[in-house]
Design an enzyme around this catalytic site. Sequence first.
Site, PDB file in Angstrom:
ATOM      1  CB  SER A   1      47.141  -3.031  28.963  1.00  0.00           C
ATOM      2  OG  SER A   1      47.015  -4.107  29.875  1.00  0.00           O
TER       3      SER A   1
ATOM      4  CG  ASP B   1      54.477  -7.978  25.609  1.00  0.00           C
ATOM      5  OD1 ASP B   1      54.350  -9.187  25.303  1.00  0.00           O
ATOM      6  OD2 ASP B   1      54.506  -7.574  26.781  1.00  0.00           O
TER       7      ASP B   1
ATOM      8  CB  SER C   1      56.546  -6.081  29.891  1.00  0.00           C
ATOM      9  OG  SER C   1      55.381  -6.327  29.171  1.00  0.00           O
ATOM     10  CG  HIS C   2      54.863  -2.613  27.679  1.00  0.00           C
ATOM     11  ND1 HIS C   2      54.588  -3.374  28.800  1.00  0.00           N
ATOM     12  CD2 HIS C   2      54.641  -1.341  28.019  1.00  0.00           C
ATOM     13  CE1 HIS C   2      54.203  -2.568  29.772  1.00  0.00           C
ATOM     14  NE2 HIS C   2      54.230  -1.329  29.334  1.00  0.00           N
TER      15      HIS C   2
ATOM     16  CG  ASP D   1      56.806 -10.152  28.860  1.00  0.00           C
ATOM     17  OD1 ASP D   1      56.244  -9.323  28.113  1.00  0.00           O
ATOM     18  OD2 ASP D   1      56.395 -10.410  30.008  1.00  0.00           O
TER      19      ASP D   1
ATOM     20  CE  LYS E   1      50.160  -8.769  30.145  1.00  0.00           C
ATOM     21  NZ  LYS E   1      50.081  -7.766  31.180  1.00  0.00           N
TER      22      LYS E   1
ATOM     23  NE  ARG F   1      49.174   2.605  31.661  1.00  0.00           N
ATOM     24  CZ  ARG F   1      50.235   2.677  30.872  1.00  0.00           C
ATOM     25  NH1 ARG F   1      50.195   3.424  29.786  1.00  0.00           N
ATOM     26  NH2 ARG F   1      51.345   2.031  31.166  1.00  0.00           N
TER      27      ARG F   1
ATOM     28  CG  ASP G   1      52.959 -10.580  29.122  1.00  0.00           C
ATOM     29  OD1 ASP G   1      53.265  -9.748  28.252  1.00  0.00           O
ATOM     30  OD2 ASP G   1      53.119 -10.385  30.347  1.00  0.00           O
ATOM     31  NE  ARG G   2      51.449  -5.316  27.775  1.00  0.00           N
ATOM     32  CZ  ARG G   2      51.324  -4.043  28.089  1.00  0.00           C
ATOM     33  NH1 ARG G   2      51.144  -3.156  27.135  1.00  0.00           N
ATOM     34  NH2 ARG G   2      51.373  -3.653  29.339  1.00  0.00           N
TER      35      ARG G   2
HETATM   36  C1  G1P Z   1      50.501  -1.896  32.308  1.00  0.00           C
HETATM   37  C2  G1P Z   1      49.073  -2.223  31.918  1.00  0.00           C
HETATM   38  C3  G1P Z   1      48.543  -3.336  32.791  1.00  0.00           C
HETATM   39  C4  G1P Z   1      49.466  -4.539  32.697  1.00  0.00           C
HETATM   40  C5  G1P Z   1      50.900  -4.141  33.011  1.00  0.00           C
HETATM   41  C6  G1P Z   1      51.877  -5.279  32.790  1.00  0.00           C
HETATM   42  O1  G1P Z   1      50.548  -1.463  33.638  1.00  0.00           O
HETATM   43  O2  G1P Z   1      48.244  -1.086  31.983  1.00  0.00           O
HETATM   44  O3  G1P Z   1      47.244  -3.652  32.406  1.00  0.00           O
HETATM   45  O4  G1P Z   1      49.066  -5.554  33.572  1.00  0.00           O
HETATM   46  O5  G1P Z   1      51.290  -3.050  32.188  1.00  0.00           O
HETATM   47  O6  G1P Z   1      51.876  -5.734  31.479  1.00  0.00           O
HETATM   48  P1  G1P Z   1      50.585   0.084  34.055  1.00  0.00           P
HETATM   49  O7  G1P Z   1      51.769   0.692  33.332  1.00  0.00           O
HETATM   50  O8  G1P Z   1      49.304   0.681  33.559  1.00  0.00           O
HETATM   51  O9  G1P Z   1      50.705   0.091  35.555  1.00  0.00           O
HETATM   52 ZN    ZN Z   2      54.571  -8.217  28.701  1.00  0.00          ZN
END
Ligand code: G1P
Ligand code: ZN
Length: 544
Positions: free
Chosen positions: A366, A278, A113-114, A280, A377, A497, A282-283
């Site tokens: 997020s 992001d 992901s990110h 992948d 998402k 967080r 989805d954000r």
């Molecule tokens: C984070 C985000 C959460 C999201 C997830 C995947 O997870 O806070 O809302 O669903 O990435 O994209 P976290 O690192 O807080 O567990």
């Molecule tokens: Zn993602």
Amino acid sequence: MNILTVSTQSFSDQKPGTSGLRKAVSVFQQLHYLENFIQSIFDTQDGYEGKTLVLGGDGRYYNRQAIQTILKMAAANGVGQVLVGCKGILSTPAASCMIRENQAFGGIILSASHNPGGPKGDFGVKFNISNGGPAPADVTEAIFARSQTIDTYKQLEAADVNLDSPGSFKLGSMTVEVIDSVKPYMKLMESLFDFDQIHQLLTSGTFRMCIDSMHAVTGPYARAMFEQRLGAPAGTVIAGEPLEDFGGGHPDPNLVYAHELVEILFGDNAPDLGAASDGDGDRNMILGNHFFVNPSDSLAIITANAHLVPGYKQGLAGVARSMPTSQAADRVAKHLGIGCYETPTGWKFFGNLLDAGKVTLCGEESFGTGSNHIREKDGLWAVLFWLNIIAARSESIEQIATSHWQTYGRNYYSRRDYEAVESDRAHELMDRLRSAFPEMPGKKLGSYEVEYSDDFSYTDPVDGSVAESQGVRIGFTDGSRIVFRLSGTGTKGATLRVYLESYEPDGAKQNLDPQIALADLIQIADEVAQIKTFTGRDKPTVIT
Ligand code: G1P
Ligand code: ZN
């Protein structure tokens, strides 16, 4: 072609987190590491033989290599057909769309992901089930349990498949379809939004936008959608070429990591809309001209304006948000008389609500927003939703947001992340907060009085499953909240967080900088959790 049964030894650390198994690339490159996890997926699924699997990733380093390995393992394990993204590219929302449209038994999405990519970055594997959504906890627990006892995996001895262009191949008795996933995804979007109205807006000459794909997966989708189909000028999409290391950036659409876009939208001659996605896809982060849309507000505004969008104008079943997301959407749900659900962090908790028809829209603070069109998402979907609203209302993003606050009040909101802190100390911080619960209610903290404090627990209204310890909440008598959680997606130490929220009904007091409006709560959070002492940090890594 031979099917090999390869001897292996289990790894103790293959427990999926908030969103799949996410580790440094070097961890995934250990001999048998990826194979063990993939075999554990197959070993825990029933009746997939002969059926369809969707496969692809966000284009990060190790994506193509992992795809080749997984294809050979899928063939050896009796999968009937694999639909794989051309060049290995498949955004998370497009994967969810393809799983649903092709009645696949599931999908494997290769993404962290990110998190940053490249040889020194992260890699990840997510398994999605037949509804197109992330595997729920019972499935990920079974996969983890299997990974702890695994001693062999199966792999077909075969040459690599050419993923460079669409085509059809055979791997043993399994079919591999290399697919351009932009097309099915675009078709789904066309069925939901008023493309003619958006086309008019984007070609009117009075509206400009900038989409930052951050050298991640959305580039090809965004260019096809906005520049080719919807008429925006070439160059609307920046950083549109997926790169294995995301150009050295951190593909996380927030005010810190998407700073190039922020500079454009807060600079001279700024466009009317800016959006980033992001790794992948989805954000989404939505910006107006010199205006930031908080993701919690975005969910509320989308909910309040859904009647303007063709795919949603027949009404909403309900809305769901993750616990740390602000309560802005709750106010809209109340006004509309629809159901409102508060779930733990992570998209997987929305799946049951969507499948049961209890909610239509979902969101997380997020930068995640989505609907029942898929079970993930969806970054570009959110951009289209905003464009459709802007086109229908002929108002700017700032006007839409501020008039929303006038109607519903404003939930001031901020999240503060302390990344890569020492893991033991972060857990100590959380334990200390938990042990303080009994003496909290009634306590005065600054000008606030504590109403409740707890560790959020969720009972799924559909299947009754319980998720405990989902975040420490301190709620105040005026409705303000402070929430503390440890991230379940980080790969270095722990990430703390801290989420802060207050409510301002008075229209004359709604234009403060959230950092100022929340200053007292921020100080209370620092003191009550002794953040500096436990994290060793003077300030957060990222403030949203
Ligand atoms: C984070 C985000 C959460 C999201 C997830 C995947 O997870 O806070 O809302 O669903 O990435 O994209 P976290 O690192 O807080 O567990
Ligand atoms: Zn993602």
